[in-house]
Design a protein around this motif. Structure first.
Motif, PDB file in Angstrom:
ATOM      1  N   VAL A   1     -25.783 -39.224  46.148  1.00 31.39           N
ATOM      2  CA  VAL A   1     -24.710 -38.585  45.384  1.00 31.39           C
ATOM      3  C   VAL A   1     -24.467 -37.228  46.032  1.00 31.39           C
ATOM      4  O   VAL A   1     -25.384 -36.405  46.130  1.00 31.39           O
ATOM      5  CB  VAL A   1     -25.082 -38.422  43.908  1.00 31.39           C
ATOM      6  CG1 VAL A   1     -24.001 -37.619  43.172  1.00 31.39           C
ATOM      7  CG2 VAL A   1     -25.255 -39.791  43.252  1.00 31.39           C
ATOM      8  N   ILE A   2     -23.245 -36.996  46.503  1.00 29.90           N
ATOM      9  CA  ILE A   2     -22.938 -35.799  47.292  1.00 29.90           C
ATOM     10  C   ILE A   2     -21.970 -34.913  46.522  1.00 29.90           C
ATOM     11  O   ILE A   2     -20.863 -35.343  46.190  1.00 29.90           O
ATOM     12  CB  ILE A   2     -22.341 -36.190  48.655  1.00 29.90           C
ATOM     13  CG1 ILE A   2     -23.342 -37.067  49.418  1.00 29.90           C
ATOM     14  CG2 ILE A   2     -21.989 -34.952  49.471  1.00 29.90           C
ATOM     15  CD1 ILE A   2     -22.829 -37.547  50.739  1.00 29.90           C
ATOM     16  N   THR A   3     -22.386 -33.690  46.238  1.00 35.05           N
ATOM     17  CA  THR A   3     -21.556 -32.761  45.466  1.00 35.05           C
ATOM     18  C   THR A   3     -21.551 -31.388  46.131  1.00 35.05           C
ATOM     19  O   THR A   3     -22.339 -31.103  47.029  1.00 35.05           O
ATOM     20  CB  THR A   3     -22.082 -32.587  44.026  1.00 35.05           C
ATOM     21  OG1 THR A   3     -23.262 -31.764  44.047  1.00 35.05           O
ATOM     22  CG2 THR A   3     -22.408 -33.928  43.376  1.00 35.05           C
ATOM     23  N   GLY A   4     -20.651 -30.547  45.627  1.00 40.28           N
ATOM     24  CA  GLY A   4     -20.683 -29.148  45.980  1.00 40.28           C
ATOM     25  C   GLY A   4     -21.779 -28.444  45.197  1.00 40.28           C
ATOM     26  O   GLY A   4     -22.497 -29.071  44.407  1.00 40.28           O
ATOM     27  N   PRO A   5     -21.915 -27.123  45.368  1.00 47.19           N
ATOM     28  CA  PRO A   5     -23.044 -26.398  44.764  1.00 47.19           C
ATOM     29  C   PRO A   5     -22.857 -26.007  43.305  1.00 47.19           C
ATOM     30  O   PRO A   5     -23.808 -25.527  42.677  1.00 47.19           O
ATOM     31  CB  PRO A   5     -23.159 -25.149  45.639  1.00 47.19           C
ATOM     32  CG  PRO A   5     -21.763 -24.923  46.132  1.00 47.19           C
ATOM     33  CD  PRO A   5     -21.166 -26.287  46.319  1.00 47.19           C
ATOM     34  N   GLU A   6     -21.630 -26.193  42.752  1.00 46.91           N
ATOM     35  CA  GLU A   6     -21.437 -25.852  41.339  1.00 46.91           C
ATOM     36  C   GLU A   6     -20.387 -26.777  40.734  1.00 46.91           C
ATOM     37  O   GLU A   6     -19.476 -27.237  41.422  1.00 46.91           O
ATOM     38  CB  GLU A   6     -21.005 -24.393  41.158  1.00 46.91           C
ATOM     39  CG  GLU A   6     -19.590 -24.068  41.617  1.00 46.91           C
ATOM     40  CD  GLU A   6     -19.491 -23.774  43.109  1.00 46.91           C
ATOM     41  OE1 GLU A   6     -20.257 -22.926  43.573  1.00 46.91           O
ATOM     42  OE2 GLU A   6     -18.659 -24.395  43.787  1.00 46.91           O
ATOM     43  N   ALA A   7     -20.566 -27.047  39.440  1.00 48.50           N
ATOM     44  CA  ALA A   7     -19.606 -27.881  38.714  1.00 48.50           C
ATOM     45  C   ALA A   7     -18.591 -26.976  38.029  1.00 48.50           C
ATOM     46  O   ALA A   7     -18.962 -26.008  37.352  1.00 48.50           O
ATOM     47  CB  ALA A   7     -20.320 -28.750  37.686  1.00 48.50           C
ATOM     48  N   LEU A   8     -17.296 -27.293  38.214  1.00 46.53           N
ATOM     49  CA  LEU A   8     -16.212 -26.486  37.665  1.00 46.53           C
ATOM     50  C   LEU A   8     -15.263 -27.366  36.870  1.00 46.53           C
ATOM     51  O   LEU A   8     -15.029 -28.517  37.235  1.00 46.53           O
ATOM     52  CB  LEU A   8     -15.412 -25.821  38.791  1.00 46.53           C
ATOM     53  CG  LEU A   8     -16.156 -24.929  39.783  1.00 46.53           C
ATOM     54  CD1 LEU A   8     -15.214 -24.535  40.924  1.00 46.53           C
ATOM     55  CD2 LEU A   8     -16.707 -23.701  39.089  1.00 46.53           C
ATOM     56  N   SER A   9     -14.680 -26.806  35.820  1.00 43.58           N
ATOM     57  CA  SER A   9     -13.561 -27.484  35.175  1.00 43.58           C
ATOM     58  C   SER A   9     -12.331 -27.282  36.050  1.00 43.58           C
ATOM     59  O   SER A   9     -12.296 -26.406  36.923  1.00 43.58           O
ATOM     60  CB  SER A   9     -13.314 -26.905  33.784  1.00 43.58           C
ATOM     61  OG  SER A   9     -12.838 -25.566  33.892  1.00 43.58           O
ATOM     62  N   TYR A  10     -11.289 -28.065  35.811  1.00 52.13           N
ATOM     63  CA  TYR A  10     -10.056 -27.858  36.567  1.00 52.13           C
ATOM     64  C   TYR A  10      -9.420 -26.512  36.227  1.00 52.13           C
ATOM     65  O   TYR A  10      -8.735 -25.912  37.061  1.00 52.13           O
ATOM     66  CB  TYR A  10      -9.082 -29.010  36.337  1.00 52.13           C
ATOM     67  CG  TYR A  10      -9.347 -30.190  37.233  1.00 52.13           C
ATOM     68  CD1 TYR A  10      -8.752 -30.289  38.492  1.00 52.13           C
ATOM     69  CD2 TYR A  10     -10.213 -31.205  36.849  1.00 52.13           C
ATOM     70  CE1 TYR A  10      -9.003 -31.369  39.330  1.00 52.13           C
ATOM     71  CE2 TYR A  10     -10.473 -32.294  37.678  1.00 52.13           C
ATOM     72  CZ  TYR A  10      -9.870 -32.365  38.917  1.00 52.13           C
ATOM     73  OH  TYR A  10     -10.128 -33.433  39.749  1.00 52.13           O
ATOM     74  N   SER A  11      -9.663 -26.023  35.026  1.00 51.38           N
ATOM     75  CA  SER A  11      -9.173 -24.680  34.677  1.00 51.38           C
ATOM     76  C   SER A  11      -9.864 -23.631  35.536  1.00 51.38           C
ATOM     77  O   SER A  11      -9.233 -22.683  36.021  1.00 51.38           O
ATOM     78  CB  SER A  11      -9.421 -24.401  33.196  1.00 51.38           C
ATOM     79  OG  SER A  11      -8.642 -25.246  32.383  1.00 51.38           O
ATOM     80  N   GLU A  12     -11.177 -23.793  35.735  1.00 53.45           N
ATOM     81  CA  GLU A  12     -11.917 -22.852  36.575  1.00 53.45           C
ATOM     82  C   GLU A  12     -11.511 -22.990  38.040  1.00 53.45           C
ATOM     83  O   GLU A  12     -11.445 -21.984  38.770  1.00 53.45           O
ATOM     84  CB  GLU A  12     -13.416 -23.083  36.398  1.00 53.45           C
ATOM     85  CG  GLU A  12     -13.915 -22.675  35.014  1.00 53.45           C
ATOM     86  CD  GLU A  12     -15.322 -23.149  34.724  1.00 53.45           C
ATOM     87  OE1 GLU A  12     -16.027 -22.448  33.966  1.00 53.45           O
ATOM     88  OE2 GLU A  12     -15.717 -24.224  35.229  1.00 53.45           O
ATOM     89  N   ALA A  13     -11.222 -24.211  38.478  1.00 54.99           N
ATOM     90  CA  ALA A  13     -10.731 -24.395  39.850  1.00 54.99           C
ATOM     91  C   ALA A  13      -9.387 -23.700  40.019  1.00 54.99           C
ATOM     92  O   ALA A  13      -9.125 -23.054  41.049  1.00 54.99           O
ATOM     93  CB  ALA A  13     -10.610 -25.881  40.164  1.00 54.99           C
ATOM     94  N   ALA A  14      -8.512 -23.829  39.010  1.00 58.16           N
ATOM     95  CA  ALA A  14      -7.204 -23.165  39.074  1.00 58.16           C
ATOM     96  C   ALA A  14      -7.375 -21.653  39.136  1.00 58.16           C
ATOM     97  O   ALA A  14      -6.649 -20.964  39.865  1.00 58.16           O
ATOM     98  CB  ALA A  14      -6.360 -23.565  37.865  1.00 58.16           C
ATOM     99  N   GLU A  15      -8.342 -21.127  38.394  1.00 55.72           N
ATOM    100  CA  GLU A  15      -8.600 -19.686  38.421  1.00 55.72           C
ATOM    101  C   GLU A  15      -9.058 -19.247  39.810  1.00 55.72           C
ATOM    102  O   GLU A  15      -8.650 -18.183  40.310  1.00 55.72           O
ATOM    103  CB  GLU A  15      -9.660 -19.326  37.381  1.00 55.72           C
ATOM    104  CG  GLU A  15      -9.179 -19.431  35.941  1.00 55.72           C
ATOM    105  CD  GLU A  15     -10.297 -19.192  34.946  1.00 55.72           C
ATOM    106  OE1 GLU A  15     -11.415 -18.808  35.387  1.00 55.72           O
ATOM    107  OE2 GLU A  15     -10.073 -19.396  33.742  1.00 55.72           O
ATOM    108  N   ALA A  16      -9.911 -20.051  40.452  1.00 56.14           N
ATOM    109  CA  ALA A  16     -10.386 -19.714  41.789  1.00 56.14           C
ATOM    110  C   ALA A  16      -9.237 -19.734  42.794  1.00 56.14           C
ATOM    111  O   ALA A  16      -9.148 -18.873  43.680  1.00 56.14           O
ATOM    112  CB  ALA A  16     -11.477 -20.697  42.215  1.00 56.14           C
TER     113      ALA A  16
END
Length: 284
Positions: free
Chosen positions: A189-204
């Motif tokens: 299972v391959i992921t990035g280092p943190e889990a984000l909501s799409y709202s948090e992704a939009a903020e980034a």
């Protein structure tokens, strides 16, 4: 692993396949990039999952294969299983399958291909990546287009979180799975280092680009209708919408150390990705 024979990368011009091909080529290894429309004078070879006549020539002299399932096919096992048997019987020893973190081994479709590899492949690995960071920037992808045209990301995920992963990290894991002396014979299972909501992704994205981007949550039914209106077949749209609903229930709220374990380095963060691609979002 000794490499007396070559490599075939199906989906060789795609998001991960092109990166796998480039890395193998940079290492001086004989690699073919499978494509339905190969460009003359390149490493590309004609390969079409739906045309079995292209399979034999593409496999000639090949000892390891990176398997990218046919895009948009809800029953990939129908064409992939005969190919796997043909490849094994022709001398391919190592198979690396691109699956998804949303698809378990006991699921239909790609899960069936996963199970088959356990049974027939001498050496194998299955990569189960989370959602690609590239979905936010790749032309033609719904998220990238809606950000550019409307400054929004539309999903049915609610506040569910996803550990978005860079396609470059997936490709690096694939190369290791193809080349490591000891076969992995497991799923990652391959992921990035943190889990984000799409709202948090939009903020980034907003912070990196200086342009306001928001997440607009919709119902599963509305999201499915949006997908079909964009030209996606009904059965595939239903599957994608169900994945969004799963995210809303926490199915993808997890972080895996697989990138570091397989490649020896940490996975790229979403904020770093957003900073590097900020220019892609600035103009409407």
């Amino acid at each position: 692993m000794t490499h007396p024979t070559g490599f075939l990368v199906t989906g060789g011009t795609g998001t991960t396949g092109s990166r796998v091909t480039a890395t193998l080529a940079d290492r001086g290894l004989p690699v073919r990039a499978g494509s339905r429309s190969p460009a003359p004078g390149t490493r590309q070879v004609r390969f079409d999952w739906a045309d079995s006549a292209t399979h034999g020539p593409a496999l000639s002299g090949v000892g390891a294969v990176y398997l990218v399932p046919p895009i948009g096919d809800t029953d990939p096992a129908r064409v992939m299983l005969p190919f796997l048997e043909r490849a094994r019987d022709g001398g391919v020893r190592r198979f690396v399958l691109l699956s998804s973190s949303a698809i378990a081994e006991d699921d239909p479709g790609i899960g069936e291909v996963h199970r088959a590899l356990r049974q027939l492949a001498p050496e194998w690995a299955v990569l189960r990546p989370s959602w690609f960071m590239q979905n936010f920037v790749t032309p033609g992808h719904a998220h990238a287009e809606s950000i550019r045209s409307a400054g929004e990301i539309v999903t049915a995920t609610g506040q569910g979180r996803v550990a978005f992963v860079d396609a470059a990290d997936i490709a690096d894991a694939a190369v290791h799975a193809l080349l490591d002396a000891r076969p992995h014979n497991t799923a990652h299972v391959i992921t990035g280092p943190e889990a984000l909501s799409y709202s948090e992704a939009a903020e980034a994205i907003s912070k990196a680009s200086g342009r306001e981007v928001r997440h607009r949550p919709v119902s599963t039914g509305e999201f499915r209708a949006r997908l079909t209106a964009s030209g996606i077949p009904e059965d595939f749209a239903r599957m994608l919408a169900a994945m969004d609903e799963g995210i809303s229930r926490g199915a993808e709220d997890r972080v895996s150390p697989a990138v570091r374990e397989v490649t020896g380095r940490g996975a790229r963060s979403f904020l770093d990705f957003a900073r590097d691609h900020a220019g892609r979002w600035r103009a409407a």
